[in-house]
Design a protein around this motif. Structure first.
Motif, PDB file in Angstrom:
ATOM      1  N   LEU A 177      -4.182 -41.891 -65.142  1.00 31.39           N
ATOM      2  CA  LEU A 177      -3.873 -40.493 -64.865  1.00 31.39           C
ATOM      3  C   LEU A 177      -5.129 -39.808 -64.356  1.00 31.39           C
ATOM      4  O   LEU A 177      -6.222 -40.028 -64.883  1.00 31.39           O
ATOM      5  CB  LEU A 177      -3.371 -39.817 -66.147  1.00 31.39           C
ATOM      6  N   LEU A 178      -4.970 -39.000 -63.321  1.00 36.71           N
ATOM      7  CA  LEU A 178      -6.090 -38.258 -62.738  1.00 36.71           C
ATOM      8  C   LEU A 178      -5.829 -36.777 -62.875  1.00 36.71           C
ATOM      9  O   LEU A 178      -4.755 -36.298 -62.493  1.00 36.71           O
ATOM     10  CB  LEU A 178      -6.207 -38.567 -61.240  1.00 36.71           C
ATOM     11  N   ARG A 179      -6.794 -36.059 -63.421  1.00 33.46           N
ATOM     12  CA  ARG A 179      -6.662 -34.602 -63.491  1.00 33.46           C
ATOM     13  C   ARG A 179      -7.866 -33.978 -62.789  1.00 33.46           C
ATOM     14  O   ARG A 179      -9.007 -34.219 -63.181  1.00 33.46           O
ATOM     15  CB  ARG A 179      -6.617 -34.136 -64.954  1.00 33.46           C
ATOM     16  N   TYR A 180      -7.581 -33.229 -61.731  1.00 34.00           N
ATOM     17  CA  TYR A 180      -8.648 -32.572 -60.966  1.00 34.00           C
ATOM     18  C   TYR A 180      -8.434 -31.065 -61.084  1.00 34.00           C
ATOM     19  O   TYR A 180      -7.391 -30.552 -60.693  1.00 34.00           O
ATOM     20  CB  TYR A 180      -8.599 -33.006 -59.495  1.00 34.00           C
ATOM     21  N   ARG A 181      -9.422 -30.379 -61.617  1.00 38.25           N
ATOM     22  CA  ARG A 181      -9.267 -28.941 -61.879  1.00 38.25           C
ATOM     23  C   ARG A 181     -10.362 -28.152 -61.168  1.00 38.25           C
ATOM     24  O   ARG A 181     -11.527 -28.522 -61.198  1.00 38.25           O
ATOM     25  CB  ARG A 181      -9.328 -28.704 -63.390  1.00 38.25           C
ATOM     26  N   ARG A 182      -9.956 -27.040 -60.509  1.00 42.19           N
ATOM     27  CA  ARG A 182     -10.910 -26.149 -59.848  1.00 42.19           C
ATOM     28  C   ARG A 182     -10.859 -24.774 -60.486  1.00 42.19           C
ATOM     29  O   ARG A 182      -9.792 -24.199 -60.667  1.00 42.19           O
ATOM     30  CB  ARG A 182     -10.561 -25.969 -58.370  1.00 42.19           C
ATOM     31  N   LYS A 183     -12.054 -24.248 -60.807  1.00 43.28           N
ATOM     32  CA  LYS A 183     -12.102 -22.919 -61.423  1.00 43.28           C
ATOM     33  C   LYS A 183     -12.289 -21.813 -60.386  1.00 43.28           C
ATOM     34  O   LYS A 183     -12.185 -20.642 -60.710  1.00 43.28           O
ATOM     35  CB  LYS A 183     -13.254 -22.863 -62.432  1.00 43.28           C
ATOM     36  N   ASP A 184     -12.579 -22.184 -59.121  1.00 40.61           N
ATOM     37  CA  ASP A 184     -12.813 -21.160 -58.092  1.00 40.61           C
ATOM     38  C   ASP A 184     -11.552 -20.797 -57.322  1.00 40.61           C
ATOM     39  O   ASP A 184     -11.596 -20.044 -56.352  1.00 40.61           O
ATOM     40  CB  ASP A 184     -13.927 -21.604 -57.134  1.00 40.61           C
ATOM     41  N   VAL A 185     -10.399 -21.369 -57.729  1.00 43.54           N
ATOM     42  CA  VAL A 185      -9.115 -21.000 -57.115  1.00 43.54           C
ATOM     43  C   VAL A 185      -8.149 -20.675 -58.251  1.00 43.54           C
ATOM     44  O   VAL A 185      -8.041 -21.436 -59.212  1.00 43.54           O
ATOM     45  CB  VAL A 185      -8.531 -22.155 -56.266  1.00 43.54           C
ATOM     46  N   SER A 186      -7.477 -19.539 -58.143  1.00 42.43           N
ATOM     47  CA  SER A 186      -6.526 -19.166 -59.209  1.00 42.43           C
ATOM     48  C   SER A 186      -5.417 -18.299 -58.638  1.00 42.43           C
ATOM     49  O   SER A 186      -5.451 -17.924 -57.463  1.00 42.43           O
ATOM     50  CB  SER A 186      -7.255 -18.425 -60.333  1.00 42.43           C
TER      51      SER A 186
END
Length: 374
Positions: A177-186
């Motif tokens: 499982l791959l989880r890629y998270r960005r905090k600069d887009v919401s």
């Protein structure tokens, strides 16, 4: 109907959307591009019913009109023409297309544009803007782990989850499982959708390398992406995505830190000697030493290597599929990685030793049962 356009400019636009065109489509009209001229702008559409891509190019034209033009023969013709203005003359009664270049004339038969399926319109949906480099990176970091199992349709796409303080992309095939998270887009509105693998693959190949704002809009059935003069509309996978947060183990007392390149190179070499069905490699961690080994009892092949590492935890032995480990390690950028483990029969977590402030990458891989041999 007649229009003049640069052969190279037209070829560039056709190539950018040609990936949608299927070789043997369910409906024969889908082997064509839809050409529509309106006030000197040529709009070109390609579709496979699930995904549609649209691009625009300015042409010299005095009248408006529509025609479906065969994709393959058109692209092959333009590929072999030097850069020059070409004239398209279209007979809207017989659907004949004639292309005139400086030294030749090419005649091909098109089809009635009214037979081409209508492209769905996304109205009243949720919309966000995401930089093209961020979207491209998110796709690259997750797409290789998407499942091809048609019996589990939810897992054949990438799960996109919008939150008030981040955006998360998830892919799994049941083994990793791959989880890629960005905090600069919401987004102000929380939402989640599943985008098919093919759509994201097509998008990835057309996204510009320089940072460009990509508008992403979606409702309950379709997602819409637009940037520069390109648009893509794809049908969403209408399924419930597995609860991935529950799968990620929270307590992982055993932590291994190691140089990513050394680990990757070693796994690649050792996997040559692993069983060709299971691709199993064994990791034995004791103190500050990692031993990687594999054996193929059918052919009496075996290999082992020792690497130095930093390890905090109990000595343990765990098995992984070398193919999965190799792919995951290859898709990481950091020099140093961390492998977090709890027990030999529970998932291991791979992550960069230092996650970026704006992004968070987590890779989960399921262990394989070790066949203990003497």
């Amino acid at each position: 109907m007649k229009f003049i356009v640069s052969s190279t400019a037209l070829l560039k636009q056709l190539t950018s959307i040609n990936g949608v065109v299927a070789n043997n489509p369910v409906v024969p009209i889908l082997e064509n591009f839809l050409f529509e001229i309106n006030d000197g702008v040529l709009t070109i559409t390609a579709s496979d019913l699930e995904t549609s891509m649209i691009t625009e190019i300015h042409v010299e034209a005095r009248e408006n009109g529509r025609i479906a033009a065969p994709a393959k023969i058109l692209i092959d013709t333009l590929k072999n023409l030097p850069d020059q203005p070409v004239t398209f003359t279209i007979d809207e009664e017989t659907y004949t297309i004639e292309i005139s270049s400086s030294n030749g004339r090419y005649k091909l038969s098109g089809e009635n544009a009214t037979d081409f399926p209508k492209v769905p319109v996304v109205r009243g949906g949720t919309a966000i803007e995401i930089p093209s480099n961020v979207l491209s990176r998110a796709i690259n970091k997750t797409i290789f782990a998407v499942s091809n199992d048609e019996l589990r349709p939810a897992m054949t796409g990438i799960f996109v989850q919008l939150g008030s303080d981040n955006i998360t992309f998830v892919a799994t095939d049941g083994h990793r499982l791959l989880r890629y998270r960005r905090k600069d887009v919401s987004s102000e509105n929380s939402a989640s959708i599943i985008i098919p693998k093919k759509a994201f693959n097509l998008l990835k190949s057309t996204l510009p390398s320089e940072a460009t704002a990509v508008r992403m809009e979606f409702n309950t059935s379709n997602a819409y992406f637009s940037f520069d003069n390109l648009k893509m509309i794809c049908r969403l996978i209408d399924e419930r995505y597995p609860d991935y947060e529950n799968v990620i183990p929270a307590q992982n007392p055993n932590k291994l830190s190691i140089d990513r390149y050394d680990f990757l190179s070693s796994v690649k070499r050792i996997s040559i000697y692993s069983n060709k069905t299971t691709h199993q490699v064994r990791l034995r961690i004791t103190g500050s030493e990692l031993q990687i080994s594999a054996e193929d009892l059918d052919f009496s092949n075996e290999a082992s290597e020792r690497l130095t590492c930093q390890y905090d935890g109990e000595d343990m032995e765990i098995g992984f599929n070398a193919k999965f480990l190799t792919e995951m390690l290859s898709n990481m950028d950091s020099d140093e990685i961390t492998l977090e483990l709890s027990t030999p029969n529970r998932a291991g977590l791979l992550m960069p030793a230092n996650n970026d402030d704006e992004e968070n990458i987590l890779m989960l891989v399921m262990p394989v049962m070790l066949n203990n041999y003497v």
